[in-house]
Write a protein that holds these residues in place. Sequence first.
Motif, PDB file in Angstrom:
ATOM      1  N   LEU A 230       0.813  -1.213   0.000  1.00  0.00           N
ATOM      2  CA  LEU A 230       0.000   0.000   0.000  1.00  0.00           C
ATOM      3  C   LEU A 230       0.847   1.265   0.000  1.00  0.00           C
ATOM      4  CD1 LEU A 230      -2.847  -0.948   2.501  1.00  0.00           C
ATOM      5  CD2 LEU A 230      -3.062  -0.641   0.030  1.00  0.00           C
ATOM      6  N   ILE A 231       1.934   1.259   0.761  1.00  0.00           N
ATOM      7  CA  ILE A 231       2.741   2.478   0.876  1.00  0.00           C
ATOM      8  C   ILE A 231       3.681   2.666  -0.316  1.00  0.00           C
ATOM      9  CG2 ILE A 231       4.710   1.524   2.145  1.00  0.00           C
ATOM     10  CD1 ILE A 231       4.679   4.040   3.871  1.00  0.00           C
ATOM     11  N   ALA A 232       4.027   1.586  -1.013  1.00  0.00           N
ATOM     12  CA  ALA A 232       4.988   1.685  -2.119  1.00  0.00           C
ATOM     13  C   ALA A 232       4.550   2.687  -3.195  1.00  0.00           C
ATOM     14  CB  ALA A 232       5.238   0.307  -2.729  1.00  0.00           C
ATOM     15  N   PRO A 233       3.318   2.596  -3.731  1.00  0.00           N
ATOM     16  CA  PRO A 233       2.931   3.594  -4.738  1.00  0.00           C
ATOM     17  C   PRO A 233       2.821   4.993  -4.163  1.00  0.00           C
ATOM     18  CG  PRO A 233       1.066   2.191  -4.166  1.00  0.00           C
ATOM     19  CD  PRO A 233       2.277   1.578  -3.553  1.00  0.00           C
ATOM     20  N   GLN A 234       2.501   5.109  -2.872  1.00  0.00           N
ATOM     21  CA  GLN A 234       2.413   6.439  -2.258  1.00  0.00           C
ATOM     22  C   GLN A 234       3.789   7.103  -2.229  1.00  0.00           C
ATOM     23  OE1 GLN A 234      -0.683   7.079  -1.933  1.00  0.00           O
ATOM     24  NE2 GLN A 234      -1.327   4.931  -2.004  1.00  0.00           N
ATOM     25  N   ILE A 235       4.816   6.316  -1.915  1.00  0.00           N
ATOM     26  CA  ILE A 235       6.178   6.856  -1.912  1.00  0.00           C
ATOM     27  C   ILE A 235       6.592   7.269  -3.325  1.00  0.00           C
ATOM     28  CG2 ILE A 235       8.605   6.253  -1.537  1.00  0.00           C
ATOM     29  CD1 ILE A 235       7.690   4.475   0.779  1.00  0.00           C
ATOM     30  N   TYR A 236       6.210   6.458  -4.304  1.00  0.00           N
ATOM     31  CA  TYR A 236       6.527   6.792  -5.702  1.00  0.00           C
ATOM     32  C   TYR A 236       5.853   8.085  -6.116  1.00  0.00           C
ATOM     33  CZ  TYR A 236       6.411   6.596 -10.790  1.00  0.00           C
ATOM     34  OH  TYR A 236       6.522   6.913 -12.123  1.00  0.00           O
TER      35      TYR A 236
END
Length: 258
Positions: A230-236
Amino acid sequence: MLLPLAWGSLFFPGLFVLCTWGLRRARPAWTHNDCVLISTRLVSSVQAVLATGSGIIIIRSCSHVITDRHWLAREYVWFLIPYMIYDSYAMYLCEWYRTGDQSSKHTLTIFRNFLSKNRLMITHHAVILFVLVPVAQRLRGELGDFFVGCIFMAELSTPFVSLGRVLIQLKQQHTLLYKVNGILTLTTFFLCRILLFPFMYWSYGQQQGLSLLQVPFHIPFYCNVANAFLIAPQIYWFSLLCKKAARLFDAPPAKKDG
């Protein structure tokens, strides 16, 4: 279940049509592409406000982060399903109008371009519909309404992201409003889409008497994996926003006369 699904199926497309019609009448100088894109962003902002408000209510109502319940944690998810389907079509509609060629022979090309340019967002919507919805409505059982409310809070940054896109569409990138909105976008995105995850771990730790660093080792492994996905695309996305902000505030030095 059926009532929020029905309301969502009527509310979001209806609001889009109403906004588009209103903008065409209020701003006749704007192109149809302008009106469609701005209407799409307005509807996204309304949904974001509703989701954020629901999240605040749920979080404030759940003293125990695991077992406390609130009806909005389930009912708003049913309301959200039609929005995700509508928004996928609205994004395609924006691409269709943006090309300026609505002939039927180019529809397949437009659709391919839409899929190519919006791969991450389409994947995001598909994961919500086919993974997060079953988890939120069935697989988690009667636990975790607090964390559902936290996920709803991630939408707080959406109105600012939408306003930025609208200002770009209207060629207002040079204005003070655009720069202030950029700062607010970065701030709300970082707080509600990045720091949100440590906050959920911290809240669980407070409930269980654990430190933040101990929590990942005291919850099921699949919870850590799910949060990582869940957090991976947010960081991107946040990295893209930071790069955009750097370009915005890194004005080139004035040229000297030769």
